[in-house]
Write an enzyme that holds these catalytic residues in place. Structure first.
Site, PDB file in Angstrom:
ATOM      1  CG  LEU A 167      38.796  49.102  40.365  1.00 25.40           C
ATOM      2  CD1 LEU A 167      39.247  48.172  41.487  1.00 25.40           C
ATOM      3  CD2 LEU A 167      39.963  49.948  39.894  1.00 25.40           C
ATOM      4  CG  ASP A 168      39.280  47.534  33.198  1.00 27.83           C
ATOM      5  OD1 ASP A 168      38.362  48.321  32.976  1.00 27.83           O
ATOM      6  OD2 ASP A 168      40.413  47.617  32.674  1.00 27.83           O
ATOM      7  NE  ARG A 169      34.970  39.986  33.062  1.00 30.64           N
ATOM      8  CZ  ARG A 169      35.753  38.944  32.792  1.00 30.64           C
ATOM      9  NH1 ARG A 169      36.026  38.054  33.757  1.00 30.64           N
ATOM     10  NH2 ARG A 169      36.265  38.780  31.597  1.00 30.64           N
ATOM     11  CB  THR A 171      41.453  45.695  37.639  1.00 33.02           C
ATOM     12  OG1 THR A 171      41.863  45.773  36.279  1.00 33.02           O
ATOM     13  CG2 THR A 171      42.417  46.482  38.501  1.00 33.02           C
TER      14      THR A 171
END
Length: 442
Positions: A167-169, A171
Site C-alpha cells: 500500500l502507498d505510505r 494509504t
C-alpha cells in the site's frame, strides 16, 4: 579446485553501517512515533537508467532527500563510494554492476503512533490493518518507521515479515504479511493473478455521480523521484470501478433537510470550490498501477480531498488536473511539486476551507532553516496530524472463490459527520458489482 573459466564473479565490496541500533530507537511524542537520528549506509546496485551517467548527476536527479550541494560534499569527503572505494571526482561514470554506498546521519520523519492492527493471524499469514502515513518497506527517508521494522521490533530481531501486497505510505488498510516464504509466495501469486478482489474506501471532493462509474484510462509514471503519475495514452492499462456510498453537502447548502440544487459558483478563481461538500466512494481496482485510484479520481474531477499531490491547486491549478491533457507542461508541474514540503507546505485543497482547524493549517512538515550539528542536514518540522495520511483505505480483500474474506470497518473520516445521516458500512446488496469486471478488464 577453481579454474580460470568459472562463471562466478565476486560481487563488488560494499560498506556496512557503522552501528545498527537495536532495539530501534523509537520514542512516542505528541501522537507521533519518532526515531532518534542514527548513522546508516545505503548500498544500491546501479539501475539500468543510471548506466553511463555521472555519479553526482544521478544523486541530484534521482534523490529528493538532500540538496545537490550535500551530495557533492558527501562524494568529495568519501561518504559516497563506488564498489567500496572513494571516487576521484563527482563526475565519475557509473556502469552496470557497480554498487554505490552512501553512509549518512539519518533523520527519519515521524509517523503516526497508532499501532499496526491485527485483523487475522494463523500459522502462515498475518492480516494487518496498516495505519496511514507508514511505508511498508524501508525506503527514502524511512527505515525504522516502516511496517517491516515496527513488526520486527515487536516480535524479535530474527523475525522476517514478508509483505505479500503493498500500500502507498499515505494509504491505510488491509495488508498480508507472510510468516514464511512459501506462504508469502502463495498469497502474492493469488494477488498477481487477479483472483483476489479488493475494495477501497475514499473521501473525494464534491458530489460524485451515482451508479457504477468505470474508468479505464492508462496510467504513466511521469517522475519516479517525485512519485507523480498521470493519465496518458502511452501509459499502462488501468481499470477501476467506482460506486458512491454517500454524499454530504455543506451545511449552508441544506434547506429543510434537503441538499440545495445550487452547486456554488466560482470562488476567487478556484474552480474546485464548485465541488461542494464531499462524497464517500467505494473503489474496486481491477489492475494495480501505482497511484491508480488517486490518478483516476483526479482525472474524473473528484480527487481525494486531502491528497497532497493530486488535490493540490499549487501544483495543478484551480481545476486540480481534471481530465488531464497531453499538452500539460509536465516540467512546470514537476517543478511546482518539487517545492512542496520544502519552500512550500504540501497542503491539499481541503486545508483552504473549514474542514481543518487553524492549528492544523499552521502545523505542517517543511524545512525549518536549521541544520543538524552532526551532519549539516537541513531539519524539518514535525508533520501535522492531517499530513500523516490521505482519505484512502483498503477496506476489504476477498478471494473470488470464497475461500477467505478479510475486512475492516469504515475509517472515522468515512462515517457521517455530526448532524448528518448516512452509511456506516458498505451496502451488502452491491457485492459483487453488477458490472462485469472480467469483460471490462478484457
Amino acid at each position: 579446485m577453481p579454474n580460470d573459466y568459472s562463471p562466478f564473479v565476486e560481487p563488488p565490496p560494499v560498506v556496512i553501517t557503522p552501528c545498527d541500533p537495536w532495539p530501534p530507537p523509537y520514542y512516542l511524542e505528541d501522537g507521533l512515533r519518532k526515531v532518534k537520528p542514527y548513522h546508516y549506509t545505503y548500498n544500491t546496485y546501479c539501475k539500468e537508467r543510471w548506466r553511463g551517467r555521472e555519479l553526482l548527476e544521478i544523486f541530484a536527479s534521482e534523490f529528493r532527500d538532500r540538496p545537490a550541494e550535500y551530495y557533492e560534499k558527501a562524494i568529495l569527503e568519501g561518504r559516497v563510494v563506488v564498489n567500496g572505494k572513494p571516487v576521484p571526482s563527482t563526475s565519475t561514470i557509473i556502469n552496470n554492476g557497480d554498487i554505490i554506498s552512501h553512509t549518512l546521519h539519518r533523520h527519519e520523519p515521524p509517523s503516526s503512533a497508532q499501532p499496526i492492527g491485527i485483523v487475522h493471524e494463523d500459522n502462515d499469514l498475518i492480516v494487518i490493518n496498516k495505519p496511514a502515513g507508514l511505508p511498508v518497506h524501508p525506503a527514502g527517508r524511512y527505515r525504522h518507521n516502516s511496517v517491516i521494522e515496527i513488526m520486527r521490533a515487536d516480535r524479535g530481531y530474527g523475525w522476517n515479515p514478508l509483505p505479500c501486497n503493498r500500500l502507498d505510505r499515505l494509504t491505510s488498510g488491509i495488508m498480508f504479511i507472510g510468516k514464511h516464504r512459501q506462504a508469502a509466495e502463495d498469497m502474492s501469486a493469488q494477488i498477481r493473478e487477479r483472483t483476489v478482489k479488493k475494495e477501497y474506501i475514499t473521501r473525494v471532493l464534491g458530489e460524485f455521480p451515482e451508479g457504477e462509474i468505470v474508468c479505464e484510462k492508462p496510467i504513466l509514471q511521469i517522475s519516479p523521484k517525485l512519485g507523480l503519475n498521470r493519465v496518458r495514452a502511452n501509459g499502462k492499462e488501468a481499470l477501476t470501478v467506482f460506486k458512491r456510498l454517500a454524499y454530504y453537502p455543506p451545511k449552508e447548502d441544506q434547506q429543510d433537510g434537503q441538499p440545495n440544487e445550487v452547486n456554488g459558483g466560482e470562488h476567487d478563481g478556484m474552480a474546485w470550490k464548485k465541488l461542494r461538500g464531499y462524497s464517500i466512494v467505494r473503489c474496486f481496482p481491477v489492475t494495480g498501477r501505482t497511484h491508480q485510484l488517486r490518478v483516476h479520481l483526479q482525472f474524473l474531477g473528484h480527487p481525494i480531498s486531502n491528497d497532497p499531490i493530486y488535490a493540490n491547486q499549487r501544483v495543478f491549478g484551480p481545476s486540480l488536473g481534471k481530465g488531464g491533457t497531453e499538452d500539460e507542461n509536465e516540467e512546470d508541474i514537476m517543478s511546482r511539486l518539487s517545492r512542496m514540503g520544502k519552500e512550500e507546505v504540501a497542503d491539499a485543497v481541503a486545508y483552504h476551507d473549514e474542514m481543518v482547524d487553524q492549528y492544523n493549517k499552521r502545523k505542517a512538515e517543511k524545512m525549518t532553516g536549521e541544520t543538524c550539528e552532526i551532519c549539516d542536514t537541513p531539519l524539518y518540522s514535525d508533520p501535522g496530524v492531517h499530513e500523516l495520511g490521505i482519505y484512502l483505505h483498503a477496506r476489504r480483500y476477498y478471494c473470488q472463490d470464497g475461500n477467505w474474506d478479510y475486512e475492516t470497518g469504515l475509517p472515522d473520516w468515512a462515517l457521517p459527520p455530526p448532524g448528518y445521516e448516512g452509511a456506516t458500512e458498505p451496502t451488502k446488496e452491491s457485492d459483487p458489482l453488477a458490472v462485469d469486471l472480467t469483460s471490462a478488464a478484457g
